[in-house]
Structure formats: C-alpha cells, structure tokens
Design a protein around this motif. Structure first.
Motif, PDB file in Angstrom:
ATOM      1  N   GLU A  86      -2.575  -2.134 -11.033  1.00  0.00           N
ATOM      2  CA  GLU A  86      -1.550  -1.893 -10.017  1.00  0.00           C
ATOM      3  C   GLU A  86      -1.315  -0.394  -9.829  1.00  0.00           C
ATOM      4  OE1 GLU A  86       0.995  -2.786  -6.994  1.00  0.00           O
ATOM      5  OE2 GLU A  86      -0.386  -4.123  -8.035  1.00  0.00           O
ATOM      6  N   ARG A  89      -4.086   0.941  -7.696  1.00  0.00           N
ATOM      7  CA  ARG A  89      -3.882   0.587  -6.284  1.00  0.00           C
ATOM      8  C   ARG A  89      -2.807   1.475  -5.652  1.00  0.00           C
ATOM      9  NH1 ARG A  89      -4.980  -4.763  -7.922  1.00  0.00           N
ATOM     10  NH2 ARG A  89      -2.822  -5.139  -8.479  1.00  0.00           N
ATOM     11  N   ASN A  90      -1.735   1.689  -6.374  1.00  0.00           N
ATOM     12  CA  ASN A  90      -0.664   2.547  -5.856  1.00  0.00           C
ATOM     13  C   ASN A  90      -1.155   3.979  -5.644  1.00  0.00           C
ATOM     14  OD1 ASN A  90       1.198   0.483  -5.786  1.00  0.00           O
ATOM     15  ND2 ASN A  90       2.071   0.960  -7.783  1.00  0.00           N
ATOM     16  N   LYS A  91      -1.945   4.468  -6.567  1.00  0.00           N
ATOM     17  CA  LYS A  91      -2.475   5.826  -6.436  1.00  0.00           C
ATOM     18  C   LYS A  91      -3.369   5.932  -5.196  1.00  0.00           C
ATOM     19  CE  LYS A  91      -4.787   9.509  -8.805  1.00  0.00           C
ATOM     20  NZ  LYS A  91      -6.123   9.822  -9.054  1.00  0.00           N
ATOM     21  N   ILE A  94      -1.130   5.995  -2.132  1.00  0.00           N
ATOM     22  CA  ILE A  94      -0.461   7.292  -1.984  1.00  0.00           C
ATOM     23  C   ILE A  94      -1.452   8.336  -1.470  1.00  0.00           C
ATOM     24  CG2 ILE A  94       0.558   9.209  -3.289  1.00  0.00           C
ATOM     25  CD1 ILE A  94       1.920   7.002  -5.020  1.00  0.00           C
TER      26      ILE A  94
END
Length: 113
Positions: A86, A89-91, A94
């Motif tokens: 997760e 994925r967030n990185k 962003i």
C-alpha cells in the motif's frame, strides 16, 4: 514481571537483535509463556520470534508456545507485506500527482502533442 523474567526477556531481545549469539538461560514452559506474553505487550513478537528461531533445539520453547509465536509472527509478516504494498502504491500516486502538477511536465507534454 519479576527481575529474573525481565532479564530473560532482555537476553532474548539481545539475541533477536544480533547483539549476542547466546541465550544462557534455562526457561521452563511457564517462563516461555510469560516471555511470549511480554513480547506481545511490548509489540516485539516478530522481533523476539527471530531470536527463538536462533536457539538450539534443547533451548526452544515447548511446541504449543512455539506454534503460537510462529503463527503470530507470520500474521504480522503478512500485515507488514500488505502495508509495504500500500505504501508503494501511495508513493506512485504521489509521484504521479507531482508530475502532473509540474508545469515543466505539462509544457513537455504539450510540446509533444
């Protein structure tokens, strides 16, 4: 936790962290249960399980406790893997948003059209 149990826990923790290669302590079944409960309370189940795995056969906890410890450690490992995925994925999201908001990136994209 009494002083002896505290010292046992710290010795197991030092072994788990690679600060020592030995665990010169005799621990009975009740002592292992208390060490396991302490590891849970301190949120160090996975770390301490690594030390348990390093012990020679004659020094390991009873099978029942070892299985509980292994199960909890594997559960933590699985949750950590999901969190890592997760986070990745967030990185990426962003980084994509930064690229999309970057005027130089927009200019470059418009230039290619």
């Amino acid at each position: 936790m009494n002083h002896q149990e505290e010292q046992q826990f710290y010795k197991l923790l030092r072994l788990s962290l690679g600060l020592t290669q030995e665990f010169p302590v005799e621990v009975d079944a009740d002592g292992w249960r208390r060490l396991y409960q302490t590891a849970i309370r301190q949120s160090l189940v996975g770390v301490c399980y690594h030390g348990v795995c390093l012990l020679p056969e004659g020094s390991k906890p009873p099978v029942e406790i070892a299985m509980q410890w292994a199960s909890e450690a594997e559960s933590i490992k699985g949750l950590n893997e999901l969190l890592y995925q997760e986070a990745a994925r967030n990185k990426r999201a962003i980084n994509y948003q930064r690229t999309a908001a970057d005027p130089r990136a927009c200019k470059h994209r418009n230039h290619q059209l």
